[in-house]
Design a protein around this motif. Structure first.
Motif, PDB file in Angstrom:
ATOM      1  N   ILE A 141       0.527   6.257  11.051  1.00  0.00           N
ATOM      2  CA  ILE A 141      -0.384   5.379  10.315  1.00  0.00           C
ATOM      3  C   ILE A 141       0.340   4.906   9.073  1.00  0.00           C
ATOM      4  O   ILE A 141       0.834   5.729   8.293  1.00  0.00           O
ATOM      5  CB  ILE A 141      -1.693   6.090   9.933  1.00  0.00           C
ATOM      6  N   GLY A 142       0.417   3.598   8.888  1.00  0.00           N
ATOM      7  CA  GLY A 142       1.056   3.080   7.694  1.00  0.00           C
ATOM      8  C   GLY A 142       1.501   1.648   7.865  1.00  0.00           C
ATOM      9  O   GLY A 142       1.677   1.173   8.989  1.00  0.00           O
ATOM     10  N   GLY A 169      -1.035   1.157  12.928  1.00  0.00           N
ATOM     11  CA  GLY A 169      -1.096   0.194  11.835  1.00  0.00           C
ATOM     12  C   GLY A 169      -1.509   0.881  10.547  1.00  0.00           C
ATOM     13  O   GLY A 169      -1.491   2.106  10.427  1.00  0.00           O
ATOM     14  N   ALA A 170      -1.874   0.079   9.574  1.00  0.00           N
ATOM     15  CA  ALA A 170      -2.278   0.620   8.270  1.00  0.00           C
ATOM     16  C   ALA A 170      -3.790   0.776   8.219  1.00  0.00           C
ATOM     17  O   ALA A 170      -4.535  -0.033   8.774  1.00  0.00           O
ATOM     18  CB  ALA A 170      -1.805  -0.292   7.151  1.00  0.00           C
ATOM     19  N   LEU A 171      -4.255   1.830   7.570  1.00  0.00           N
ATOM     20  CA  LEU A 171      -5.674   2.040   7.310  1.00  0.00           C
ATOM     21  C   LEU A 171      -5.891   2.072   5.802  1.00  0.00           C
ATOM     22  O   LEU A 171      -5.085   2.649   5.064  1.00  0.00           O
ATOM     23  CB  LEU A 171      -6.159   3.362   7.926  1.00  0.00           C
ATOM     24  N   GLU A 172      -6.959   1.443   5.350  1.00  0.00           N
ATOM     25  CA  GLU A 172      -7.286   1.503   3.928  1.00  0.00           C
ATOM     26  C   GLU A 172      -7.525   2.951   3.517  1.00  0.00           C
ATOM     27  O   GLU A 172      -8.066   3.754   4.291  1.00  0.00           O
ATOM     28  CB  GLU A 172      -8.530   0.673   3.638  1.00  0.00           C
ATOM     29  N   HIS A 173      -7.143   3.264   2.279  1.00  0.00           N
ATOM     30  CA  HIS A 173      -7.253   4.646   1.841  1.00  0.00           C
ATOM     31  C   HIS A 173      -8.696   5.144   1.869  1.00  0.00           C
ATOM     32  O   HIS A 173      -8.947   6.329   2.104  1.00  0.00           O
ATOM     33  CB  HIS A 173      -6.675   4.791   0.432  1.00  0.00           C
ATOM     34  N   GLY A 174      -9.649   4.268   1.651  1.00  0.00           N
ATOM     35  CA  GLY A 174     -11.049   4.672   1.657  1.00  0.00           C
ATOM     36  C   GLY A 174     -11.687   4.663   3.030  1.00  0.00           C
ATOM     37  O   GLY A 174     -12.869   5.010   3.169  1.00  0.00           O
ATOM     38  N   ASP A 175     -10.962   4.289   4.069  1.00  0.00           N
ATOM     39  CA  ASP A 175     -11.504   4.234   5.424  1.00  0.00           C
ATOM     40  C   ASP A 175     -11.777   5.651   5.930  1.00  0.00           C
ATOM     41  O   ASP A 175     -10.876   6.493   5.949  1.00  0.00           O
ATOM     42  CB  ASP A 175     -10.502   3.533   6.342  1.00  0.00           C
ATOM     43  N   ASN A 201       0.842  -1.191   0.000  1.00  0.00           N
ATOM     44  CA  ASN A 201       0.000   0.000   0.000  1.00  0.00           C
ATOM     45  C   ASN A 201       0.878   1.242   0.000  1.00  0.00           C
ATOM     46  O   ASN A 201       1.873   1.321   0.718  1.00  0.00           O
ATOM     47  CB  ASN A 201      -0.911   0.022   1.239  1.00  0.00           C
ATOM     48  N   GLY A 202       0.521   2.207  -0.800  1.00  0.00           N
ATOM     49  CA  GLY A 202       1.294   3.433  -0.861  1.00  0.00           C
ATOM     50  C   GLY A 202       0.673   4.427  -1.824  1.00  0.00           C
ATOM     51  O   GLY A 202      -0.391   4.184  -2.410  1.00  0.00           O
TER      52      GLY A 202
END
Length: 344
Positions: A206-207, A230-236, A15-16
């Motif tokens: 976040i990432g 942690g990571a969050l989905e871009h659409g979250d 993800n990036g």
């Protein structure tokens, strides 16, 4: 027009920013009426597309450009070239490539050679900003009229983000600095944490983190005022809420072509501190956007402190990127596609 989007094979294994750029571009082009889709190299056929849009000039993508051109398919290339490339750096890279080949007596190819090959073979090259275009022209000797400027966009949801659900979900109250990006020395979160120590300002990260960066993450978590979510989905919606909740967003990384995290922070009304190794420039933005050298912790702390001391009007911050919409990006890309296809 049938447009195929493609990049290096392992793109969606992480993800990036580039993954977000490709996905948002795909949706925006579809909404604009294009027949558009991701290209599966294993099953793609020349007859399936009228034009190929390649994202990135590294990771072997020069081969994609070459194969498309050999098949008679027009190619638009989103270069994603670091703005640090200049004429002197280009000369050094060309000399290094020549020396490597001469010393080894082998047909060695450098990363510079791969990037230049992709740039030279593409019908049209897209730069995200003026600084990237300058790097392409001077560092890689590409004709200026071959390069078009098309920035990234910002999703509408970031402009009306609600910080309350984010604060409630993670139990975060008060002021904090936020850094969004993959956990790695390149993104320089540890340097940021060290710079913020003098300000006693909590840092929220976040990432995603790759296994190879586990020790780096632990070094961050060993600091008392650092928290990793942690990571969050871009659409979250919680990601948009995190931008809106932060007092300042900081991204003093080693380099960013056109950082979406900064655009999204500004859209949410939050001022930002970012690396000066970037193609992103916004006129009259100094009141809300500070640029720093990634290794200058004093400058990082000073920039954050200045934004905390005089928080800018959130509406004025959002206005800086109000025109950076994905529909506008799609319209500009459509013009590029038409120009490229019409001259092929």
């Amino acid at each position: 027009m049938r447009v195929g989007l493609i990049s290096y094979p392992m793109l969606f294994q992480r993800n990036g920013g580039l993954q977000v750029q490709v996905g948002e571009t795909l949706r925006a082009l579809a909404a604009a009426g294009h027949q558009v889709g991701l290209v599966d190299p294993a099953h793609a056929d020349r007859a399936d597309f009228d034009l190929l849009h390649v994202f990135g000039s590294m990771n072997g993508n020069h081969r994609l450009v070459a194969a498309a051109r050999a098949a008679g398919l027009p190619v638009v290339l989103s270069a994603l070239v670091a703005p640090s490339w200049n004429a002197a750096a280009g000369r050094r890279a060309r000399l290094a490539g020549w020396l490597a080949g001469a010393l080894s007596a082998m047909p060695l190819e450098t990363t510079y050679a791969h990037i230049r090959s992709a740039l030279r073979q593409a019908d049209l090259v897209i730069a995200l900003g003026a600084a990237e275009k300058t790097a392409i022209v001077r560092g890689f000797r590409i004709a200026p009229d071959k390069v078009r400027l098309v920035p990234n966009g910002v999703g509408a949801r970031f402009f009306d983000a609600d910080p309350a659900p984010f604060r409630a979900a993670y139990g975060i109250a008060g002021r904090f600095a936020l850094c969004v990006g993959a956990i790695s020395p390149y993104k320089n979160q540890l340097g940021l944490a060290q710079a913020l120590a003098a300000l006693a300002l909590p840092l929220v990260l976040i990432g995603p983190v790759e296994p190879a960066q586990a020790a780096y993450l632990q070094a961050l978590l060993d600091r008392p005022a650092v928290r990793w979510l942690g990571a969050l989905e871009h659409g979250d919606p919680l990601l948009a809420g995190a931008y809106a909740a932060a007092a300042v967003v900081a991204l003093p990384s080693r380099g960013e072509v056109f950082p979406l995290a900064i655009l999204e922070a500004l859209a949410a009304g939050t001022p930002a501190v970012m690396t000066d190794e970037s193609a992103l420039t916004l006129p009259a933005s100094g009141f809300a956007l500070k640029r720093v050298q990634p290794d200058d912790r004093t400058a990082i702390a000073g920039a954050v402190a200045a934004l905390l001391a005089q928080p800018p009007c959130r509406a004025a911050v959002s206005a800086l990127v109000r025109d950076f919409s994905w529909p506008q990006v799609a319209a500009q890309l459509s013009a590029c596609y038409e120009a490229c296809h019409g001259h092929h």
